[in-house]
Design a protein around this motif. Structure first.
Motif, PDB file in Angstrom:
ATOM      1  N   MET A 135       4.484  15.656  59.386  1.00 22.04           N
ATOM      2  CA  MET A 135       4.659  16.389  60.547  1.00 22.04           C
ATOM      3  C   MET A 135       4.842  15.525  61.800  1.00 22.04           C
ATOM      4  O   MET A 135       4.562  14.258  61.671  1.00 22.04           O
ATOM      5  CB  MET A 135       3.222  17.338  61.030  1.00 22.04           C
ATOM      6  CG  MET A 135       2.877  18.215  59.649  1.00 22.04           C
ATOM      7  SD  MET A 135       4.050  19.360  59.545  1.00 22.04           S
ATOM      8  CE  MET A 135       4.099  20.106  60.900  1.00 22.04           C
ATOM      9  N   GLU A 136       5.153  15.853  62.936  1.00 24.27           N
ATOM     10  CA  GLU A 136       5.495  15.076  64.011  1.00 24.27           C
ATOM     11  C   GLU A 136       4.026  14.460  64.592  1.00 24.27           C
ATOM     12  O   GLU A 136       2.793  15.170  64.430  1.00 24.27           O
ATOM     13  CB  GLU A 136       6.088  15.804  65.386  1.00 24.27           C
ATOM     14  CG  GLU A 136       6.581  15.231  66.366  1.00 24.27           C
ATOM     15  CD  GLU A 136       6.932  16.002  67.385  1.00 24.27           C
ATOM     16  OE1 GLU A 136       7.380  15.702  68.764  1.00 24.27           O
ATOM     17  OE2 GLU A 136       7.203  17.216  67.321  1.00 24.27           O
ATOM     18  N   GLY A 137       4.138  13.291  65.137  1.00 25.93           N
ATOM     19  CA  GLY A 137       2.970  12.741  65.438  1.00 25.93           C
ATOM     20  C   GLY A 137       2.019  11.967  64.489  1.00 25.93           C
ATOM     21  O   GLY A 137       0.941  11.826  64.664  1.00 25.93           O
ATOM     22  N   ASN A 138       2.906  11.820  63.374  1.00 24.61           N
ATOM     23  CA  ASN A 138       2.317  11.163  62.224  1.00 24.61           C
ATOM     24  C   ASN A 138       1.680   9.712  62.485  1.00 24.61           C
ATOM     25  O   ASN A 138       1.175   8.752  61.711  1.00 24.61           O
ATOM     26  CB  ASN A 138       2.988  11.080  60.956  1.00 24.61           C
ATOM     27  CG  ASN A 138       4.449  10.337  61.014  1.00 24.61           C
ATOM     28  OD1 ASN A 138       4.468   9.683  61.880  1.00 24.61           O
ATOM     29  ND2 ASN A 138       4.906  10.581  60.009  1.00 24.61           N
ATOM     30  N   ASP A 139       2.250   9.014  63.550  1.00 24.44           N
ATOM     31  CA  ASP A 139       1.590   7.672  63.751  1.00 24.44           C
ATOM     32  C   ASP A 139       0.574   7.430  64.795  1.00 24.44           C
ATOM     33  O   ASP A 139      -0.057   6.550  65.308  1.00 24.44           O
ATOM     34  CB  ASP A 139       2.766   6.792  64.684  1.00 24.44           C
ATOM     35  CG  ASP A 139       3.150   7.536  66.178  1.00 24.44           C
ATOM     36  OD1 ASP A 139       2.662   8.706  66.123  1.00 24.44           O
ATOM     37  OD2 ASP A 139       3.614   6.698  67.054  1.00 24.44           O
TER      38      ASP A 139
ATOM     39  N   SER B  90       4.708  24.561  60.932  1.00 19.07           N
ATOM     40  CA  SER B  90       4.494  24.302  62.179  1.00 19.07           C
ATOM     41  C   SER B  90       2.804  23.762  61.933  1.00 19.07           C
ATOM     42  O   SER B  90       2.411  23.028  62.925  1.00 19.07           O
ATOM     43  CB  SER B  90       4.282  25.517  63.000  1.00 19.07           C
ATOM     44  OG  SER B  90       3.263  26.444  62.649  1.00 19.07           O
TER      45      SER B  90
ATOM     46  N   ASP C 130       3.379  20.562  56.107  1.00 24.80           N
ATOM     47  CA  ASP C 130       4.505  20.722  55.205  1.00 24.80           C
ATOM     48  C   ASP C 130       3.929  21.091  53.956  1.00 24.80           C
ATOM     49  O   ASP C 130       3.720  20.341  52.860  1.00 24.80           O
ATOM     50  CB  ASP C 130       5.440  19.470  55.163  1.00 24.80           C
ATOM     51  CG  ASP C 130       6.536  19.506  54.199  1.00 24.80           C
ATOM     52  OD1 ASP C 130       6.743  20.716  53.664  1.00 24.80           O
ATOM     53  OD2 ASP C 130       7.315  18.914  54.185  1.00 24.80           O
TER      54      ASP C 130
END
Length: 756
Positions: free
Chosen positions: A613-617, A747, A750
């Motif tokens: 997902m986005e923002g995994n950092d 959303s 995954d």
């Protein structure tokens, strides 16, 4: 069934090797016996400084007879084939048996291996164990070829049962086995015979030898506590030292001595470390003042003067050691109070790594990164930079040179003595933490900022020069550093994009390399995206022009227009490009995070579903999502929803491949034919609204619950509806509805990465 007793009697075995040696003796002997057919009921290994002992109970008197049947060549086969089979079986032709098989008559051989006496097997196994014992270090002595940790003097090896005891006859390098051993080196040196393990242990105790290391340790600790309590003091617990001292003595005699008054004002950690490292003394403190006032030493014998002579000698040696420590302390304090920065300047001559510069250059990088991190940890940027510049100053001090394990702790004392704020001084001690999975994590904002900067600089630097961990090799403890970053972030609730921090650290490292290594830059000839420089343009870091050139070189390097090669490097090692480094290092953090969360029972596939997902950092965000998803997957609704999602995803993927189109243009409820189909439309719209609101506020449990609530409508849809119907309009609408299921669930996480 007989019992086996083995003792290998030698000169003093180093305490650090004894426990492992006992385990190795037990494993090698018992494995060898079992492999030869001798089973047993119980085995125990015991160690003292001068002996390795193994007691095996319930051993078979002899190995069982083994009958083995082998299938040979066909009857009528060439003589050479039959003769080869006979040689392998150790039989003659008349001992073979002919049997009819579906493939015709075949020769069979029955091989009988008679059992062997236990003594014969034990002798072979023990000799092999002694000759191949895995000591970390070993030696030869005299004219023999045997290697042992210290000269081996005797071997006791007996089998005992109701009828008595018998020696297992064997010989290793001229040392013959027997049934005798010796007691304490000074108090009972004469040899005596034994008939069983019980007889052996009892006679050793009468000869002033406590066979069990646990018993010796318990005896030391109890006597030490009682002595300290009687004096109104407390012994400082040190389990590692206790285990070591228990391996230094066979008959522990606990003695308590005084520390001279002139040394009592030394920091307690200095006293404790000096006594532990040099003398193996336990520290005894005054519970009212916290000062270390006395010491406990453990002698290996009883004396007529109750240890007075031993104590006097120990106190004399200790005073000399503490006089050195006092000199270091006073000299260091003088420097810290006058100008502590001279220690940091001295680090300009200390190499951190030949490709990453000196310790002073590393401190500059850490200070810059700590300033950048200060806002996200709640620290003051100026204070964070100052703390970072002073945190490693004590590496140049005499005390830390003598006792490296005091680094950081002494820095705290010295920085406070220099007049700095206590929070700045605390950073020196706390920024090294956490050093392991059970180590405490700093919570003070300044300490968190500098600890993160320290570890991130290490990771980024070694990634930049391609010195990453490989397999089991991790010479720079980079896995530990990554785990430290993870714990610092999670336990302090630090919310920050790791990619941006790594990028900043990377640029700081490159800038440091440019300044420190006088990178060559060749603007003419290009080979792919690389430019090899060797002094054609030499960077000079002095003045404004130098700083402008510095910034331009870094910009070009960052853009991938050039690469740098150190003038001092003969192998022209290339620095890892920034985009590759960030992605690779972030992946390394994710792998370490999987290991960290495994202890919480969170599976790797659940973490993978969140990493996608986005923002995994943002590690804090990632872990919140993973914990919420793990909680949902553990429920029946969550588990069944995953199956429903995978079913929808599989049908949709197959249809898109078959039709050559993407079904993601939105389904229309007016084409819904069944109640379950209409209910799914409504459920998806409602879930999407809840999920959007929850994700915006990072309320992952609510988002996951909304997703899990789709389980019922999705199940009902698949029970009532045929997706691939003959009506093309209805089919496309239903495939678009499946796409909406995938979109809503994806959303949150995954789900395609969830196993099962």
């Amino acid at each position: 069934m007989p019992d086996l007793l083995i003792e290998l009697f030698s000169e003093e075995i180093p305490a650090r090797m004894q426990t492992r040696a006992g385990e190795d003796l037990k494993k090698r002997i018992t494995d060898g016996l079992v492999e030869a057919g001798l089973t047993y009921s119980n085995a125990a290994a015991l160690t003292t400084p001068r002996r390795l002992t193994l007691a095996v109970e319930g051993l078979l008197a002899q190995s069982p007879t083994i009958r083995e049947e082998r299938k040979g060549p066909k009857v009528g086969a060439p003589d050479k084939a039959i003769e080869g089979f006979l040689r392998g079986a150790g039989l003659t032709r008349d001992q073979l048996e002919e049997r009819e098989t579906p493939k015709g008559a075949v020769y069979f051989a029955t091989i009988e291996k008679p059992g062997r006496p236990a003594a014969e097997i034990i002798a072979e196994v023990l000799e092999a164990t002694i000759r191949n014992f895995p000591w970390p270090k070993s030696m030869r002595w005299g004219s023999g070829s045997l290697r042992w940790v210290r000269p081996l003097h005797s071997i006791l090896c007996i089998l005992s049962d109701e009828s008595g005891a018998q020696v297992v006859p064997m010989q290793v390098d001229g040392i013959r086995s027997g049934d005798t051993t010796a007691g304490h080196r000074f108090m009972a040196p004469n040899r005596f015979s034994v008939t069983s393990f019980e007889d052996y242990a009892a006679k050793l105790k009468r000869a002033f030898v406590l066979l069990s290391q646990d018993e010796r340790a318990e005896h030391i600790w109890n006597d030490a506590q009682n002595m300290a309590f009687a004096a109104g003091l407390e012994i400082v617990e040190d389990k590692g030292l206790l285990a070591e001292v228990a391996g230094l003595v066979e008959w522990p005699v606990v003695l308590m001595g005084k520390i001279d008054e002139e040394f009592l004002e030394l920091p307690p950690e200095v006293l404790q470390t000096s006594m532990k490292e040099h003398q193996k003394f336990f520290s005894v403190k005054n519970p009212k003042t916290g000062r270390i006032e006395r010491f406990i030493t453990v002698a290996n014998r009883e004396t007529t003067d109750n240890g007075a002579t031993i104590l006097a000698g120990n106190q004399k040696v200790l005073s000399a050691r503490l006089a050195d420590a006092k000199f270091f302390w006073e000299n260091d304090l003088r420097i810290a109070k006058s100008d502590i920065t001279q220690w940091t300047r001295a680090l300009e001559n200390v190499t951190f790594h030949n490709k990453l510069g000196t310790q002073a250059q590393r401190i500059e990088r850490i200070a810059a990164l700590a300033r950048e991190l200060a806002p996200v940890t709640g620290a003051d940027p100026d204070q964070a930079e100052k703390a970072a510049r002073l945190a490693k100053a004590d590496l140049s001090s005499e005390m830390v040179y003598e006792f490296p394990e005091l680094q950081g702790l002494m820095g705290r004392y010295y920085i406070e003595a220099a007049g700095e704020d206590a929070a700045v001084a605390a950073v020196a001690q706390e920024h090294y933490s956490p050093l392991g999975p059970s180590d405490d994590v700093p919570t003070a904002p300044l300490s968190v900022a500098v600890a993160l900067a320290d570890k991130l600089d290490t990771l980024t630097g070694f990634w930049a020069i391609d010195e990453k961990p490989t397999g089991s090799k991790d010479p720079y403890a980079l896995r530990r550093a990554a785990l430290g970053v993870i714990r610092l972030v999670l336990e302090n609730g630090v919310v920050a994009p790791l990619s941006s921090i790594i990028e900043f650290s990377y640029l700081t490292t490159v800038r440091s390399m440019v300044r420190s290594q006088r990178a060559g830059l060749l603007d003419g000839e290009h080979e792919g995206d690389e430019v090899w420089g060797w002094g054609d343009v030499v960077y000079h870091p002095d003045g404004e022009e130098g700083r402008r050139e510095d910034a331009e070189i870094v910009r070009k390097f960052y853009a991938g227009e050039v690469t740098f090669t150190s003038l001092n490097s003969k192998d022209f090692s290339r620095i890892t490009p920034h985009a590759e480094l960030i992605a690779d290092l972030l992946s390394f953090f994710h792998d370490r995070l999987k290991v960290f969360l495994r202890d919480e029972g969170i599976r790797h596939d659940i973490i993978d579903a969140c990493i996608a997902m986005e923002g995994n950092d943002d590690l804090s965000l990632l872990v919140k999502r993973a914990r919420a998803l793990n909680a949902v997957i553990a429920t029946e609704d969550g588990e069944n929803l995953v199956q429903g999602f995978k079913r929808a995803n599989n049908i949709l993927t197959q249809a898109e491949e078959k039709d050559g189109v993407e079904y993601s243009y939105g389904a229309d409820v007016k084409f819904a034919e069944t109640d379950s189909e209409k209910a799914l439309f409504a459920a998806l719209d409602g879930a999407q609204t809840q999920i959007d609101v929850a994700l915006k506020s990072e309320d992952f449990p609510t988002a996951m619950a909304a997703m899990a609530g789709l389980r019922g409508p999705v199940d009902a849809f698949f029970e009532d509806v045929q997706v691939n119907t003959d009506n093309d309009v209805i089919r496309r609408n239903r495939l678009n509805l499946l796409s909406q299921i995938r979109q809503v669930c994806s959303s949150v996480a995954d789900l395609s990465r969830i196993e099962g």
